[in-house]
Design a protein around this motif. Structure first.
Motif, PDB file in Angstrom:
ATOM      1  N   ASP A 518      15.155   9.546   3.360  1.00  0.00           N
ATOM      2  CA  ASP A 518      16.389   8.781   3.517  1.00  0.00           C
ATOM      3  C   ASP A 518      16.584   7.797   2.360  1.00  0.00           C
ATOM      4  N   LEU A 519      15.910   8.076   1.237  1.00  0.00           N
ATOM      5  CA  LEU A 519      16.040   7.303   0.000  1.00  0.00           C
ATOM      6  C   LEU A 519      15.620   5.844   0.154  1.00  0.00           C
ATOM      7  N   ASN A 520      14.666   5.586   1.033  1.00  0.00           N
ATOM      8  CA  ASN A 520      14.025   4.277   1.091  1.00  0.00           C
ATOM      9  C   ASN A 520      12.729   4.337   0.297  1.00  0.00           C
ATOM     10  N   MET A 521      12.466   3.275  -0.445  1.00  0.00           N
ATOM     11  CA  MET A 521      11.218   3.238  -1.201  1.00  0.00           C
ATOM     12  C   MET A 521      10.055   2.953  -0.256  1.00  0.00           C
ATOM     13  N   GLU A 522       8.985   3.694  -0.425  1.00  0.00           N
ATOM     14  CA  GLU A 522       7.763   3.489   0.348  1.00  0.00           C
ATOM     15  C   GLU A 522       6.621   3.192  -0.606  1.00  0.00           C
ATOM     16  N   VAL A 523       5.742   2.297  -0.196  1.00  0.00           N
ATOM     17  CA  VAL A 523       4.521   2.018  -0.943  1.00  0.00           C
ATOM     18  C   VAL A 523       3.359   2.441  -0.060  1.00  0.00           C
ATOM     19  N   LEU A 524       2.458   3.235  -0.613  1.00  0.00           N
ATOM     20  CA  LEU A 524       1.300   3.691   0.138  1.00  0.00           C
ATOM     21  C   LEU A 524       0.028   3.128  -0.468  1.00  0.00           C
ATOM     22  N   LEU A 525      -0.828   2.623   0.375  1.00  0.00           N
ATOM     23  CA  LEU A 525      -2.150   2.150  -0.015  1.00  0.00           C
ATOM     24  C   LEU A 525      -3.165   3.100   0.593  1.00  0.00           C
ATOM     25  N   ASN A 526      -3.832   3.863  -0.264  1.00  0.00           N
ATOM     26  CA  ASN A 526      -4.805   4.844   0.221  1.00  0.00           C
ATOM     27  C   ASN A 526      -4.210   5.713   1.325  1.00  0.00           C
ATOM     28  N   GLN A 527      -2.988   6.235   1.070  1.00  0.00           N
ATOM     29  CA  GLN A 527      -2.272   7.199   1.914  1.00  0.00           C
ATOM     30  C   GLN A 527      -1.523   6.556   3.082  1.00  0.00           C
ATOM     31  N   ARG A 528      -1.744   5.279   3.330  1.00  0.00           N
ATOM     32  CA  ARG A 528      -1.075   4.620   4.447  1.00  0.00           C
ATOM     33  C   ARG A 528       0.116   3.800   3.935  1.00  0.00           C
ATOM     34  N   VAL A 529       1.269   3.905   4.591  1.00  0.00           N
ATOM     35  CA  VAL A 529       2.457   3.149   4.186  1.00  0.00           C
ATOM     36  C   VAL A 529       2.213   1.655   4.414  1.00  0.00           C
ATOM     37  N   VAL A 530       2.501   0.862   3.400  1.00  0.00           N
ATOM     38  CA  VAL A 530       2.311  -0.586   3.454  1.00  0.00           C
ATOM     39  C   VAL A 530       3.606  -1.249   3.889  1.00  0.00           C
ATOM     40  N   ASN A 531       3.494  -2.175   4.799  1.00  0.00           N
ATOM     41  CA  ASN A 531       4.642  -2.934   5.284  1.00  0.00           C
ATOM     42  C   ASN A 531       4.617  -4.320   4.647  1.00  0.00           C
ATOM     43  N   PHE A 532       5.675  -4.663   3.916  1.00  0.00           N
ATOM     44  CA  PHE A 532       5.743  -5.966   3.241  1.00  0.00           C
ATOM     45  C   PHE A 532       6.493  -7.007   4.078  1.00  0.00           C
ATOM     46  N   SER A 533       6.711  -6.742   5.342  1.00  0.00           N
ATOM     47  CA  SER A 533       7.461  -7.689   6.173  1.00  0.00           C
ATOM     48  C   SER A 533       6.728  -9.006   6.351  1.00  0.00           C
ATOM     49  N   GLU A 534       5.396  -8.979   6.298  1.00  0.00           N
ATOM     50  CA  GLU A 534       4.623 -10.209   6.481  1.00  0.00           C
ATOM     51  C   GLU A 534       4.151 -10.802   5.159  1.00  0.00           C
ATOM     52  N   GLN A 535       3.708  -9.948   4.253  1.00  0.00           N
ATOM     53  CA  GLN A 535       3.150 -10.431   2.990  1.00  0.00           C
ATOM     54  C   GLN A 535       3.759  -9.676   1.818  1.00  0.00           C
ATOM     55  N   SER A 536       4.134 -10.406   0.772  1.00  0.00           N
ATOM     56  CA  SER A 536       4.661  -9.775  -0.436  1.00  0.00           C
ATOM     57  C   SER A 536       3.595  -9.657  -1.524  1.00  0.00           C
ATOM     58  N   TRP A 537       2.432 -10.293  -1.305  1.00  0.00           N
ATOM     59  CA  TRP A 537       1.340 -10.275  -2.277  1.00  0.00           C
ATOM     60  C   TRP A 537       0.080  -9.856  -1.542  1.00  0.00           C
ATOM     61  N   MET A 538      -0.626  -8.864  -2.059  1.00  0.00           N
ATOM     62  CA  MET A 538      -1.844  -8.393  -1.413  1.00  0.00           C
ATOM     63  C   MET A 538      -2.977  -8.305  -2.432  1.00  0.00           C
ATOM     64  N   ASP A 539      -4.119  -8.900  -2.073  1.00  0.00           N
ATOM     65  CA  ASP A 539      -5.327  -8.800  -2.876  1.00  0.00           C
ATOM     66  C   ASP A 539      -6.078  -7.558  -2.405  1.00  0.00           C
ATOM     67  N   LEU A 540      -6.197  -6.579  -3.271  1.00  0.00           N
ATOM     68  CA  LEU A 540      -6.788  -5.304  -2.880  1.00  0.00           C
ATOM     69  C   LEU A 540      -7.987  -4.984  -3.764  1.00  0.00           C
ATOM     70  N   LYS A 541      -8.603  -3.857  -3.506  1.00  0.00           N
ATOM     71  CA  LYS A 541      -9.795  -3.479  -4.246  1.00  0.00           C
ATOM     72  C   LYS A 541      -9.432  -3.061  -5.668  1.00  0.00           C
ATOM     73  N   GLY A 542      -9.831  -3.879  -6.633  1.00  0.00           N
ATOM     74  CA  GLY A 542      -9.593  -3.563  -8.039  1.00  0.00           C
ATOM     75  C   GLY A 542      -8.195  -3.829  -8.531  1.00  0.00           C
ATOM     76  N   LEU A 543      -7.343  -4.431  -7.699  1.00  0.00           N
ATOM     77  CA  LEU A 543      -5.961  -4.670  -8.117  1.00  0.00           C
ATOM     78  C   LEU A 543      -5.278  -5.680  -7.201  1.00  0.00           C
ATOM     79  N   PHE A 544      -4.165  -6.191  -7.673  1.00  0.00           N
ATOM     80  CA  PHE A 544      -3.245  -6.979  -6.863  1.00  0.00           C
ATOM     81  C   PHE A 544      -1.938  -6.200  -6.750  1.00  0.00           C
ATOM     82  N   LEU A 545      -1.292  -6.325  -5.599  1.00  0.00           N
ATOM     83  CA  LEU A 545      -0.039  -5.618  -5.337  1.00  0.00           C
ATOM     84  C   LEU A 545       1.020  -6.638  -4.952  1.00  0.00           C
TER      85      LEU A 545
END
Length: 833
Positions: A518-545
């Motif tokens: 439906d032409l919505n952008m999705e972000v996946l972290l290790n195959q799982r869709v990430v929801n940015f409704s709570e956090q716009s910044w995530m400290d992850l393994k080896g990177l920041f998102l």
């Protein structure tokens, strides 16, 4: 414009038919995230319809999914129910246990614990009081300053709290909170302090939050509390920064990992002792000097932190290595409390390698860097990086709190509670930009067009999955999927567009950005869709998102490599920024980054073709960089993706795009195209091939954005900071190429050397160093004064001698005329003189 399919990927070693036709299924108990022999416990199993029957029971989804690393957040298990008689235990990182409970509706709840790290933390649930933990999920631990204000208690007039006890600051203090956050009629308010003990930079250096005392007990949970502060009892008033915790009064004082609402971390001026209240300046001065002595004994971290960008434009463009400092953000009105005169500051994203130190860079309205040598508003580096640093857990890597201990409370001692800021600035001097080297940028946009790291432009309209850049330096891989586009009327166009991007560096998490059906952008972290409704910044393994409000995605790898992805009109725009250390360490569609555009079209076997190659040859070059299943980073979670990209060709050799669109003057679209695109060839190309002005507009904006980025990241020469001469001053604080600094002497002094020095292309300042010396006429006056003064002293000494001689004669005469009655009286008389 939309694509025929959508996608993301992971390797599937067994067929869907095998899973669907299998016999007795395996269980997801203790096995979430695994692909079993007869079914799947991976997150993608739901869209593929191959989940084990008990997947939803054991693989947990929670809400909310994030909270402060201080803990105390109540979250619910959404996808499974439990027996209300179950005794729940929640275990985080396989070692930190908190009590859980089952609500009347059968939904299980856990309380998040106090953690000393950020990022996704694994947790498990036991329903048999801790004997077994078959249920599992992940919890996002967030930097305390980055959680929403609604999750924290608010210090009303925070400045008053942190200056309480200093002159003209007294009265009541007020604390407010969302009372619904705590299911209790009465609450306690506790004071906690933070400390780090042990030897600095050693294995026994430890961090700890400690309960100090209870400020209020059995207070009504109305959402507000006011009090008149008094100095804390005992030695508690020696804790000079900390935090408040509000808990239901049914829990005991200082009990760990219970439902809580925390305040922001702050200077505890309001509870300090009488010695502070009696003379805050003297107290703070002593603390400042003590901090200065401690800093003298600690290692010099300044030598290993990255230099600041030279300009504001560079700082905002270098998104792989620098990010907005939320305390001074030009996008939010530039409220720069601690940096007067600045309009924007950035922080280095990665902590320094050995000491985990941080860098800060601030800029004025002209885009010039502000240095502490010139202004107290200058940028100051940090012994403790504000965002912490993996592996966290130990000082000075604790997110936020190590920074407070070494860099913030000391600023209160030296600069805010006393007038000793020179000590702070001596230990935290600004870094200039003489060794800063901007990154290089490569982009792809439209349907699609590419601009390489060395600035070569070309168009590649292959259909499939391709490597845009890979590097042997850090095992960086950025892959893109292109899919066939549709005309506005729904028919297929003979062009493709970027529909998904996947990336990884070394063994980091895998990030994928894609368009859904439906032409919505999705972000996946290790195959799982990430929801940015709570956090716009995530400290992850080896990177920041990071995700902005308009869904611009930035991935910041630990090497300093940055990836930006934007979506518009069903097409993705990809930009990769690589630091200078990647020179001669890249290959792929974005070419060999070495400053030489002649070898951009390099195949996997290291052969090259001319930069003047025709579109057909470029098509063959692009096809050579098709990925393979064994190295693919994509998630194939639909039958379409499996059939077309996993089991199908990685490069669709049967798809032949339009290489030369015809610009027909009679075409009614051409007039609008010319008005829209002007001379931009990419814009004109895309309007003609897609018949969409919207696509052309998006392409033109993307192209302009890339050109702005390249312009912003141009190298700048800096000659370094210039001091003013002793007994003089300088005019000008810009130290970049072509800038001039002027020197003026104080009254009574004259300038020797240059009145003006200019920053030259060599990186050196012109002319000699100026000095301010006494003016000649002033010298003469002083010399004459000295001569007359010397003569005067001689005359004065002679007069004193003569006076004393005459007085002695007079005294002798008096003594001889006075009748002496006794020896005692004679002595008494003589002492009176």
């Amino acid at each position: 414009m939309k694509f025929i399919g959508i996608g993301v990927s992971f390797f599937i070693p067994i067929s869907l038919a095998a899973l669907w036709n299998a016999g007795t299924p395996d269980s997801c108990s203790h096995r979430c995230g695994e692909l079993l022999s007869t079914c799947s416990c991976q997150v993608t199993c739901q869209s593929l319809r191959i989940c084990c029957p008990d997947y939803k029971e054991f693989c947990l989804h929670i809400s909310p999914y994030s909270g402060s690393l201080m803990g105390g957040k109540d979250f619910e298990i959404e996808n499974t129910t439990f027996n209300t008689s179950s005794v729940l235990r929640c275990r985080f990182k396989q070692k930190i246990e908190t009590s859980g409970y089952v609500a009347k509706d059968g939904k299980a709840h856990c309380i998040s614990p106090l953690l000393y790290e950020t990022g996704f933390v694994p947790f498990e649930i036991s329903t048999d009081d801790g004997l077994t933990f078959p249920y599992s999920g992940t919890w996002l631990s967030v930097h305390h300053s980055k959680v929403s204000d609604g999750e924290k208690s608010v210090l009303v007039n925070a400045t008053k709290w942190q200056y309480y006890g200093t002159p003209n600051t007294d009265g009541n203090l007020t604390l407010t909170w969302t009372h619904q956050a705590l299911p209790a009629t009465h609450i306690n308010i506790e004071v906690w302090g933070y400390e780090e003990t042990g030897d600095s930079y050693s294995d026994n250096w430890l961090a700890k939050w400690k309960y100090l005392y209870t400020l209020a007990r059995e207070a009504p949970n109305t959402g507000t509390f006011s009090f008149t502060p008094v100095p804390a009892k005992g030695n508690y008033n020696t804790w000079d920064f900390g935090i408040l915790r509000i808990t239901p009064s049914s829990y005991s004082d200082g009990q760990s990992n219970i439902p809580s609402v925390w305040s922001s971390v702050h200077a505890l001026a309001w509870h300090l002792g009488e010695d502070f209240r009696n003379d805050p300046t003297a107290w703070a001065t002593a603390k400042c000097l003590e901090w200065d002595r401690k800093e003298e004994k600690l290692p010099n971290f300044l030598e290993e932190i990255i230099d600041c960008p030279c300009t504001l434009a560079q700082a905002r463009a270098d998104t792989g290595r620098f990010h907005t400092d939320y305390g001074c953000d030009i996008e939010k009105g530039s409220v720069c409390t601690y940096h007067p005169g600045a309009v924007h500051c950035v922080r280095a994203i990665q902590a320094s390698p050995q000491y985990a130190a941080g860098q800060q860079c601030c800029y004025d309205a002209t885009g010039t860097q502000i240095l502490t040598q010139d202004s107290t508003g200058g940028s100051t580096p940090d012994r403790g990086h504000d965002w912490g640093s993996p592996p966290f857990m130990k000082p000075p890597r604790i997110p936020g709190f190590s920074h407070w201990l070494y860099d913030v409370i000391s600023f209160y001692y030296c600069c805010l509670w006393s007038d000793n800021c020179q000590f702070y600035m001596k230990r935290r001097p600004s870094s200039d930009c003489r060794t800063y080297r901007p990154p290089r940028a490569a982009s792809t946009f439209g349907d699609p067009h590419l601009v390489t790291f060395d600035g070569l432009n070309f168009t590649f309209k292959g259909q499939g999955e391709y490597t845009f850049v890979e590097s042997d330096l850090t095992s960086l891989r950025v892959q893109g999927r292109t899919q066939q586009a549709h005309f506005p009327n729904g028919t297929e166009a003979q062009v493709t567009g970027l529909s998904a991007v996947a990336m990884q560096e070394n063994n980091s998490d895998v990030i994928e950005v894609r368009y859904s059906e439906d032409l919505n952008m999705e972000v996946l972290l290790n195959q799982r869709v990430v929801n940015f409704s709570e956090q716009s910044w995530m400290d992850l393994k080896g990177l920041f998102l990071h995700s902005t409000a308009n869904q611009n995605i930035t991935v910041m790898f630990s090497s300093g490599a940055g990836v930006e992805i934007r979506g518009s009109g069903g097409l993705l725009m990809l930009t990769v920024l690589l630091p200078e250390k990647f020179m001669n360490h890249t290959q792929g569609l974005f070419g060999v980054m070495n400053g030489n555009a002649e070898d951009e079209y390099t195949f996997k076997n290291k052969t090259t073709i001319s930069v003047h190659a025709n579109p057909q040859q470029l098509f063959e070059f692009g096809a050579d960089w098709a990925v393979e299943n064994g190295t693919s980073l994509f998630t194939y979670d639909t039958e379409f993706l499996l059939n077309n990209f996993f089991y199908g060709e990685k490069h669709n050799s049967s798809f032949l795009p339009v290489f030369f669109p015809y610009e027909d003057p009679a075409d009614p679209l051409v007039k609008d195209m010319v008005l829209l695109c002007d001379s931009d060839p990419f814009c004109r190309f895309d309007v003609l091939t897609t018949r969409s002005l919207q696509v052309g507009h998006s392409t033109r904006l993307s192209h302009q954005n890339h050109k702005w980025l390249v312009e912003s990241l141009k190298s700048v020469i800096s000659c370094g900071w210039l001091d003013h001469p002793a007994n003089g001053r300088k005019e000008g604080t810009n130290y970049l190429l072509g800038s001039a600094v002027h020197f003026i002497c104080n009254q009574g002094y004259e300038l020797t050397g240059s009145k003006e020095r200019i920053c030259q292309a060599t990186g050196a300042w012109s002319r000699e160093t100026p000095r301010c010396v006494w003016r000649t006429d002033v010298k003469q006056i002083i010399l004459l004064g000295c001569v007359f003064g010397a003569v005067g002293l001689v005359v004065l000494a002679r007069l004193i001698f003569l006076c004393r001689k005459e007085r002695h004669k007079h005294n002798q005469k008096l003594v001889s005329e006075v009748p002496v009655t006794s020896e005692q009286e004679t002595v008494k008389f003589q002492r009176s003189f």
